[in-house]
Design a protein around this motif. Structure first.
Motif, PDB file in Angstrom:
ATOM      1  N   ASP A   1      51.364  40.519  34.094  1.00  8.38           N
ATOM      2  CA  ASP A   1      51.939  39.665  35.133  1.00  8.38           C
ATOM      3  C   ASP A   1      50.858  39.031  35.994  1.00  8.38           C
ATOM      4  OD1 ASP A   1      54.841  40.408  34.739  1.00  8.38           O
ATOM      5  OD2 ASP A   1      54.005  42.392  35.164  1.00  8.38           O
ATOM      6  N   LEU A   2      49.775  39.761  36.201  1.00  9.04           N
ATOM      7  CA  LEU A   2      48.654  39.303  37.012  1.00  9.04           C
ATOM      8  C   LEU A   2      47.367  39.579  36.254  1.00  9.04           C
ATOM      9  CD1 LEU A   2      49.884  40.857  40.377  1.00  9.04           C
ATOM     10  CD2 LEU A   2      49.872  38.416  39.839  1.00  9.04           C
ATOM     11  N   ILE A   3      46.395  38.690  36.404  1.00  4.90           N
ATOM     12  CA  ILE A   3      45.126  38.859  35.690  1.00  4.90           C
ATOM     13  C   ILE A   3      43.968  38.767  36.676  1.00  4.90           C
ATOM     14  CG2 ILE A   3      45.872  38.096  33.404  1.00  4.90           C
ATOM     15  CD1 ILE A   3      44.800  35.322  34.091  1.00  4.90           C
ATOM     16  N   LEU A   4      43.025  39.694  36.529  1.00  2.94           N
ATOM     17  CA  LEU A   4      41.806  39.693  37.332  1.00  2.94           C
ATOM     18  C   LEU A   4      40.736  38.876  36.607  1.00  2.94           C
ATOM     19  CD1 LEU A   4      41.671  43.455  38.332  1.00  2.94           C
ATOM     20  CD2 LEU A   4      41.768  41.552  39.943  1.00  2.94           C
ATOM     21  N   ALA A   5      40.171  37.899  37.309  1.00  5.31           N
ATOM     22  CA  ALA A   5      39.088  37.088  36.755  1.00  5.31           C
ATOM     23  C   ALA A   5      37.961  37.080  37.780  1.00  5.31           C
ATOM     24  CB  ALA A   5      39.566  35.676  36.461  1.00  5.31           C
TER      25      ALA A   5
ATOM     26  N   MET B   1      55.006  30.623  38.356  1.00  4.62           N
ATOM     27  CA  MET B   1      54.296  31.904  38.260  1.00  4.62           C
ATOM     28  C   MET B   1      52.865  31.740  38.764  1.00  4.62           C
ATOM     29  SD  MET B   1      53.650  34.302  34.924  1.00  4.62           S
ATOM     30  CE  MET B   1      52.718  35.829  35.037  1.00  4.62           C
ATOM     31  N   ARG B   2      52.429  32.642  39.623  1.00  2.88           N
ATOM     32  CA  ARG B   2      51.045  32.683  40.104  1.00  2.88           C
ATOM     33  C   ARG B   2      50.401  33.946  39.533  1.00  2.88           C
ATOM     34  NH1 ARG B   2      50.403  33.143  45.994  1.00  2.88           N
ATOM     35  NH2 ARG B   2      52.562  33.804  46.259  1.00  2.88           N
ATOM     36  N   PRO B   3      49.592  33.837  38.485  1.00  2.13           N
ATOM     37  CA  PRO B   3      49.089  35.062  37.850  1.00  2.13           C
ATOM     38  C   PRO B   3      47.646  35.448  38.160  1.00  2.13           C
ATOM     39  CG  PRO B   3      48.931  33.254  36.311  1.00  2.13           C
ATOM     40  CD  PRO B   3      49.408  32.673  37.614  1.00  2.13           C
ATOM     41  N   VAL B   4      46.856  34.615  38.838  1.00  2.00           N
ATOM     42  CA  VAL B   4      45.411  34.804  38.857  1.00  2.00           C
ATOM     43  C   VAL B   4      44.942  35.468  40.156  1.00  2.00           C
ATOM     44  CG1 VAL B   4      43.171  33.695  38.580  1.00  2.00           C
ATOM     45  CG2 VAL B   4      45.170  32.744  37.415  1.00  2.00           C
ATOM     46  N   ILE B   5      44.143  36.533  40.006  1.00  3.20           N
ATOM     47  CA  ILE B   5      43.470  37.186  41.122  1.00  3.20           C
ATOM     48  C   ILE B   5      41.976  36.936  40.964  1.00  3.20           C
ATOM     49  CG2 ILE B   5      42.974  39.377  42.278  1.00  3.20           C
ATOM     50  CD1 ILE B   5      45.662  40.414  41.297  1.00  3.20           C
ATOM     51  N   LEU B   6      41.387  36.279  41.960  1.00 10.13           N
ATOM     52  CA  LEU B   6      39.993  35.871  41.907  1.00 10.13           C
ATOM     53  C   LEU B   6      39.148  36.672  42.895  1.00 10.13           C
ATOM     54  CD1 LEU B   6      40.648  32.027  41.960  1.00 10.13           C
ATOM     55  CD2 LEU B   6      40.133  33.403  39.952  1.00 10.13           C
ATOM     56  N   ASP B   7      37.843  36.437  42.867  1.00 10.57           N
ATOM     57  CA  ASP B   7      36.949  37.035  43.852  1.00 10.57           C
ATOM     58  C   ASP B   7      36.313  35.938  44.692  1.00 10.57           C
ATOM     59  OD1 ASP B   7      35.439  35.982  41.806  1.00 10.57           O
ATOM     60  OD2 ASP B   7      33.976  37.585  41.767  1.00 10.57           O
ATOM     61  N   VAL B   8      35.566  36.338  45.717  1.00 10.76           N
ATOM     62  CA  VAL B   8      34.810  35.400  46.542  1.00 10.76           C
ATOM     63  C   VAL B   8      33.387  35.917  46.669  1.00 10.76           C
ATOM     64  CG1 VAL B   8      36.813  34.501  47.783  1.00 10.76           C
ATOM     65  CG2 VAL B   8      35.620  36.508  48.682  1.00 10.76           C
ATOM     66  N   GLU B   9      32.462  35.015  47.054  1.00  6.52           N
ATOM     67  CA  GLU B   9      31.047  35.317  46.926  1.00  6.52           C
ATOM     68  C   GLU B   9      30.477  36.242  47.987  1.00  6.52           C
ATOM     69  OE1 GLU B   9      28.673  31.810  46.661  1.00  6.52           O
ATOM     70  OE2 GLU B   9      29.749  31.010  44.929  1.00  6.52           O
TER      71      GLU B   9
END
Length: 338
Positions: free
Chosen positions: A275-279, A1-9
């Motif tokens: 299912d997916l998480i925004l961090a 499972m790939r759950p993480v949605i990240l940001d970039v600078e």
């Protein structure tokens, strides 16, 4: 499972970002205004993200229109959803504008290889400081009708829909970005009012994903919705029959803080049913999630694939797309009239 949605600078990837994009837990990236200088730069950034991810990845943004439009120069100015009904002469005109606005929004993002805008907002405009004109209307039936037309526009372009913020953020004043909103109304009031657009659009199979709120509905459960098995399992999945993706709102927001540190928040959100998480907006904290999260449940590659844009829907460049040109002209005329 790939759950993480990240940001970039910024406008380009850092060396650190190039490394963590290939992490086995990363499912996506969310972009912000800080990531946009011009369209060519944005396309190059997206290309970099896909290159270093080394697998399918969801590239997303909040691009609703009005005050929540992350990219401006070179993109069509999108009206706020709330202005569509208040500044139209009829519901028929408002519905046409909703569909046109969504099509223009989605097609312009897809032309930059961006998969998903987290839209539409299904909250009912009430007393909330953060929702206001982001909502289609103060009337639940109008919200449902306008959101349905908006989703049709998104899907016509090839973009999946994300209804937010379940079961409704419009009836609490505090902003969950900076506070923990508590809604003390009865379950009956919430179910029969705020939740109705979600229920109707789920029933008509319109929603591909849902984003729960960071609001505590105190008469129903002690936890914010996005961390609550009651809301995500018992109500959303069992009562309403939702089978699509559940995507957390940003777990860095203050409304998520009392659940614990970022790793605890990620664990609790997934345990509740996300299912997916925004961090977002706290890279060191996001790295603690990648370092400490242990995933043992089933692979979600099929779910990720279901949210990726259908870019075949837009086979022509935008400038040759007659419906985009007509829809854009409709919006420009509307903006001028307002």
């Amino acid at each position: 499972m790939r759950p993480v949605i990240l940001d970039v600078e910024g406008y380009q990837l850092t060396v650190t970002e190039q490394e963590y994009l290939g992490h086995p837990l990363v499912a996506g990236v969310i972009l912000f205004t800080r990531n946009f200088d011009n369209i060519l730069q944005l396309k190059e950034l997206v290309q970099q993200i896909r290159l270093y991810a080394k697998q399918d990845i969801i590239i997303s943004v909040d691009h609703e229109g009005g005050r929540v439009q992350r990219f401006r120069d070179g993109f069509t100015e999108l009206p706020s959803c709330g202005s569509l009904i208040t500044n139209s002469s009829s519901m028929e005109e408002a519905l046409s504008l909703a569909k046109a606005s969504a099509f223009v929004m989605a097609s312009e993002l897809l032309a930059c290889d961006i998969d998903l805008s987290f839209a539409p907002v299904l909250d009912i405009n009430g007393i909330s400081d953060v929702i206001r004109e982001r909502a289609f209307s103060e009337n639940k039936d109008q919200v449902t009708l306008l959101a349905s037309a908006y989703i049709e526009g998104m899907k016509l372009a090839g973009m999946s829909s994300t209804g937010k913020h379940f079961p409704g953020h419009g009836s609490v004043k505090a902003d969950s970005h900076i506070a923990l909103p508590v809604d003390n109304r009865s379950a009956e009031q919430i179910f029969n009012h705020d939740m109705q657009p979600f229920a109707e659009l789920i029933k008509s199979n319109k929603l591909d994903a849902i984003m729960p709120s960071h609001v505590v509905y105190a008469q129903c459960d002690a936890l914010p919705c996005g961390f609550s098995e009651y809301w995500l399992q018992k109500i959303l999945k069992q009562k309403l029959g939702f089978t699509g993706a559940i995507i957390s709102d940003d777990i860095s927001m203050h409304g998520a803080s009392f659940v614990g540190n970022h790793l605890s928040r990620a664990k609790e959100a997934i345990h509740a049913g996300c299912d997916l998480i925004l961090a977002c907006n706290d890279t060191p904290a996001a790295m603690t999630i990648l370092d400490g999260l242990q995933i043992t449940n089933n692979c979600n590659e099929e779910l990720i694939a279901s949210l990726l844009a259908d870019k075949n829907k837009l086979s022509l460049p935008l400038q040759k797309n007659i419906y985009w040109a007509e829809s854009r002209r409709l919006l420009l005329d509307f903006n001028e009239s307002c």
